[in-house]
Design a protein around this motif. Sequence first.
Motif, PDB file in Angstrom:
ATOM      1  N   ASN A 213       0.835  -1.209   0.000  1.00 39.48           N
ATOM      2  CA  ASN A 213       0.000   0.000   0.000  1.00 39.48           C
ATOM      3  C   ASN A 213       0.869   1.258   0.000  1.00 39.48           C
ATOM      4  OD1 ASN A 213      -2.971  -0.556   0.083  1.00 39.48           O
ATOM      5  ND2 ASN A 213      -2.340  -1.893   1.755  1.00 39.48           N
ATOM      6  N   GLY A 214       1.986   1.225   0.713  1.00 37.98           N
ATOM      7  CA  GLY A 214       2.901   2.363   0.699  1.00 37.98           C
ATOM      8  C   GLY A 214       3.487   2.593  -0.673  1.00 37.98           C
ATOM      9  N   LEU A 215       3.858   1.511  -1.370  1.00 37.73           N
ATOM     10  CA  LEU A 215       4.378   1.646  -2.727  1.00 37.73           C
ATOM     11  C   LEU A 215       3.295   2.162  -3.676  1.00 37.73           C
ATOM     12  CD1 LEU A 215       6.517  -1.614  -2.919  1.00 37.73           C
ATOM     13  CD2 LEU A 215       7.371   0.736  -2.774  1.00 37.73           C
ATOM     14  N   LEU A 216       2.064   1.742  -3.475  1.00 39.64           N
ATOM     15  CA  LEU A 216       0.957   2.272  -4.282  1.00 39.64           C
ATOM     16  C   LEU A 216       0.808   3.779  -4.075  1.00 39.64           C
ATOM     17  CD1 LEU A 216      -1.628  -0.617  -3.789  1.00 39.64           C
ATOM     18  CD2 LEU A 216      -0.725   0.159  -5.991  1.00 39.64           C
ATOM     19  N   ALA A 217       1.010   4.239  -2.842  1.00 36.54           N
ATOM     20  CA  ALA A 217       0.973   5.681  -2.573  1.00 36.54           C
ATOM     21  C   ALA A 217       2.092   6.392  -3.314  1.00 36.54           C
ATOM     22  CB  ALA A 217       1.101   5.931  -1.065  1.00 36.54           C
ATOM     23  N   ARG A 218       3.304   5.840  -3.246  1.00 35.89           N
ATOM     24  CA  ARG A 218       4.453   6.456  -3.925  1.00 35.89           C
ATOM     25  C   ARG A 218       4.218   6.560  -5.435  1.00 35.89           C
ATOM     26  NH1 ARG A 218      10.051   3.258  -3.721  1.00 35.89           N
ATOM     27  NH2 ARG A 218      10.510   4.403  -1.802  1.00 35.89           N
ATOM     28  N   TYR A 219       3.753   5.474  -6.041  1.00 37.34           N
ATOM     29  CA  TYR A 219       3.628   5.459  -7.501  1.00 37.34           C
ATOM     30  C   TYR A 219       2.403   6.233  -7.981  1.00 37.34           C
ATOM     31  CZ  TYR A 219       7.130   1.874  -6.708  1.00 37.34           C
ATOM     32  OH  TYR A 219       8.252   1.195  -6.283  1.00 37.34           O
ATOM     33  N   THR A 220       1.382   6.305  -7.146  1.00 36.81           N
ATOM     34  CA  THR A 220       0.244   7.156  -7.496  1.00 36.81           C
ATOM     35  C   THR A 220       0.687   8.620  -7.519  1.00 36.81           C
ATOM     36  OG1 THR A 220      -1.334   5.593  -6.524  1.00 36.81           O
ATOM     37  CG2 THR A 220      -2.100   7.854  -6.853  1.00 36.81           C
ATOM     38  N   MET A 221       1.487   9.035  -6.540  1.00 35.48           N
ATOM     39  CA  MET A 221       2.021  10.398  -6.540  1.00 35.48           C
ATOM     40  C   MET A 221       2.969  10.616  -7.712  1.00 35.48           C
ATOM     41  SD  MET A 221       1.958  13.356  -5.078  1.00 35.48           S
ATOM     42  CE  MET A 221       1.536  13.339  -3.332  1.00 35.48           C
ATOM     43  N   ARG A 222       3.724   9.587  -8.082  1.00 38.60           N
ATOM     44  CA  ARG A 222       4.665   9.706  -9.193  1.00 38.60           C
ATOM     45  C   ARG A 222       3.945  10.109 -10.482  1.00 38.60           C
ATOM     46  NH1 ARG A 222       8.521   8.425  -7.211  1.00 38.60           N
ATOM     47  NH2 ARG A 222       9.324   6.338  -7.609  1.00 38.60           N
ATOM     48  N   LEU A 330      14.075   0.783   1.274  1.00 34.05           N
ATOM     49  CA  LEU A 330      13.321   0.651   0.034  1.00 34.05           C
ATOM     50  C   LEU A 330      12.100   1.571   0.073  1.00 34.05           C
ATOM     51  CD1 LEU A 330      14.927  -2.123   0.490  1.00 34.05           C
ATOM     52  CD2 LEU A 330      13.377  -3.068  -1.213  1.00 34.05           C
ATOM     53  N   LEU A 331      11.518   1.724   1.261  1.00 34.09           N
ATOM     54  CA  LEU A 331      10.422   2.663   1.488  1.00 34.09           C
ATOM     55  C   LEU A 331      10.382   2.979   2.973  1.00 34.09           C
ATOM     56  CD1 LEU A 331       7.907   4.229   0.428  1.00 34.09           C
ATOM     57  CD2 LEU A 331       6.568   2.183   0.972  1.00 34.09           C
ATOM     58  N   SER A 332      10.546   4.247   3.321  1.00 35.81           N
ATOM     59  CA  SER A 332      10.629   4.643   4.722  1.00 35.81           C
ATOM     60  C   SER A 332       9.307   5.237   5.215  1.00 35.81           C
ATOM     61  CB  SER A 332      11.749   5.677   4.909  1.00 35.81           C
ATOM     62  OG  SER A 332      11.515   6.822   4.105  1.00 35.81           O
ATOM     63  N   TYR A 333       9.161   5.224   6.517  1.00 37.13           N
ATOM     64  CA  TYR A 333       7.983   5.813   7.154  1.00 37.13           C
ATOM     65  C   TYR A 333       7.945   7.321   6.915  1.00 37.13           C
ATOM     66  CZ  TYR A 333       4.702   7.030  10.951  1.00 37.13           C
ATOM     67  OH  TYR A 333       3.652   7.515  11.693  1.00 37.13           O
ATOM     68  N   HIS A 334       9.118   7.983   7.014  1.00 35.59           N
ATOM     69  CA  HIS A 334       9.117   9.430   6.795  1.00 35.59           C
ATOM     70  C   HIS A 334       8.707   9.780   5.365  1.00 35.59           C
ATOM     71  CE1 HIS A 334      13.380   8.006   6.482  1.00 35.59           C
ATOM     72  NE2 HIS A 334      13.398   8.728   5.378  1.00 35.59           N
ATOM     73  N   GLU A 335       9.109   8.963   4.390  1.00 36.42           N
ATOM     74  CA  GLU A 335       8.682   9.239   3.017  1.00 36.42           C
ATOM     75  C   GLU A 335       7.166   9.173   2.888  1.00 36.42           C
ATOM     76  OE1 GLU A 335       8.770   7.459  -1.524  1.00 36.42           O
ATOM     77  OE2 GLU A 335      10.233   6.669  -0.087  1.00 36.42           O
ATOM     78  N   LEU A 336       6.560   8.166   3.503  1.00 39.70           N
ATOM     79  CA  LEU A 336       5.106   8.027   3.424  1.00 39.70           C
ATOM     80  C   LEU A 336       4.391   9.242   3.995  1.00 39.70           C
ATOM     81  CD1 LEU A 336       3.888   4.417   4.239  1.00 39.70           C
ATOM     82  CD2 LEU A 336       4.009   5.602   2.052  1.00 39.70           C
ATOM     83  N   LEU A 337       4.865   9.728   5.144  1.00 34.36           N
ATOM     84  CA  LEU A 337       4.216  10.888   5.760  1.00 34.36           C
ATOM     85  C   LEU A 337       4.389  12.132   4.904  1.00 34.36           C
ATOM     86  CD1 LEU A 337       5.029  10.372   9.556  1.00 34.36           C
ATOM     87  CD2 LEU A 337       2.875   9.942   8.361  1.00 34.36           C
ATOM     88  N   PHE A 338       5.538  12.276   4.259  1.00 31.62           N
ATOM     89  CA  PHE A 338       5.726  13.417   3.359  1.00 31.62           C
ATOM     90  C   PHE A 338       4.829  13.295   2.125  1.00 31.62           C
ATOM     91  CE2 PHE A 338       9.918  14.134   5.543  1.00 31.62           C
ATOM     92  CZ  PHE A 338       9.665  15.445   5.920  1.00 31.62           C
ATOM     93  N   LEU A 339       4.619  12.084   1.635  1.00 27.15           N
ATOM     94  CA  LEU A 339       3.679  11.885   0.524  1.00 27.15           C
ATOM     95  C   LEU A 339       2.271  12.335   0.929  1.00 27.15           C
ATOM     96  CD1 LEU A 339       4.816   8.366  -0.766  1.00 27.15           C
ATOM     97  CD2 LEU A 339       4.826  10.487  -2.105  1.00 27.15           C
ATOM     98  N   LYS A 340       1.879  11.956   2.138  1.00 34.19           N
ATOM     99  CA  LYS A 340       0.550  12.339   2.624  1.00 34.19           C
ATOM    100  C   LYS A 340       0.459  13.852   2.813  1.00 34.19           C
ATOM    101  CE  LYS A 340      -2.813  11.285   6.280  1.00 34.19           C
ATOM    102  NZ  LYS A 340      -3.071  10.506   7.518  1.00 34.19           N
ATOM    103  N   ALA A 341       1.512  14.446   3.356  1.00 36.51           N
ATOM    104  CA  ALA A 341       1.513  15.901   3.564  1.00 36.51           C
ATOM    105  C   ALA A 341       1.409  16.640   2.236  1.00 36.51           C
ATOM    106  CB  ALA A 341       2.782  16.318   4.308  1.00 36.51           C
TER     107      ALA A 341
END
Length: 477
Positions: A213-222, A330-341
């Motif tokens: 799900n985190g990778l889906l968030a990253r690639y959706t933002m991409r 490969l995917l960090s917690y801080h990256e996820l929160l920045f994606l959400k922000a």
Amino acid sequence: MKNIKITLSAIMALFLFQACSEDKMDDINKNVNNPADMATRLVITDVMVNSAFSVTGSDASFYAGIYSELNAGNHNQMYNAQVRRAEPQLSSTYNNGWGNSYEQIKTLRIIIDKCSTGEEKGNYQTLGIAQILLAYNLSVLTDLFGDVPYTEAGQAGIIFQPKVDKQEAIYLEIFTKLNDGIANLNKTTTYASLGNQDVIYGGNSVKWIKAANGLLARYTMRLSLRKADYQEVINYVNASFANADDELKLVNAGVPNPYARVQLDRGFICVAKSFYDTMLANGPSDARTASFFTKKNGLVVPFDNSKEDVEGQGVYSISALMSEKNPIYLLSYHELLFLKAEAEARLGLPTAQTTMNNAIKAAYTKKQVVTFTTAQADTYIASIGTLTGDALLKKIMLEKHISFYENEGIESYNDIRRLQAMGNGSFIPMVNPKPELFPQRFAYGQSDVASNSNIKDLYGDGSYVYTEKVWWAGGTR
């Protein structure tokens, strides 16, 4: 009659002797150290390690970190990349990463086939994890290189000149594999859990689902330039990591952090002045500035990457965070929160700054050898003040960029190209004196430039890396 019986017995004995001899020779001819077939639970461990060390943490991260100015190259090929001296456009530059990516993709496809239609059909945990790792490796490959061979790749002896697939189609495959992985991990299986063979999550399927799900968030933002869906980014983040313990990362005593390993061996990378200046601009309340960089005679000595500074090992400061014990992310917690922000800020939601503050705190307190405290994070956050609009969005992206120091360079490089394509290039300004030679992508690997005419035609002389943006950044390939 008696003689006939004796003759028949002798002939039968001869055949039996030959059969036994052939069986014995077959056993002798087997290389027990290189078996032709293995249980997938043993193979996938190797893929996890290589995906982290060879694909994510090594050459790709070093070069991407230099191009995004998290670091500067001060010696040999990294210096050539820093001053844009042929290195970015050479097919030999990225050949190791190119080959490593394809090796993982090939192996993962074998695992997926065995666990879906082969002799391990119904091994849903290994299947789901393999699908997630395939999506991850495929995304690293296409994000850096653009259009690449995929559907016909990895079929040695069958297809000698694999066609090049469009990045748009590859991204559809990435999303499909992630969703398939989640579906399979939710199924009941009679196969034993991977357990310790899973060197990332110890066979915990729930955490792999969170990672997907985190990778889906990253690639959706991409894909925001092509199709913005910020609410979906938020939804995926909410279904992903709850804290840093859930992160998709490799921490293993037998696998050193490659950034530290290359620095200790070769000293290629040093402090970039532009990044150091970014940290100084945060003011004295940011405790990271005093601890991120080594000092010489009490002072940080950065490489002035706004001009062609001199090449030289030992001349400049280097990262003070460096340790072979640090995680390979490969995917960090801080990256996820920045994606959400970022998603909340782009939607104008009032929660965006609170989410950014949480992301900063997660970046401050990430689990590495050199650590910072929650109290230090709170002190810095209190100094930021209230932000809105583009000022808030810029701060989110700049803090995300800082959080990727020292070797989450691939994602910083991806963000910079995405922001430039979306008209937000000023959020993370680049100071290299040759902006026209900012690499828009990596050059195809030499192994395929030399052997695949489809790649050779696209490569040309390699200068396309400076002008041809990847599809998700507005390009055609």
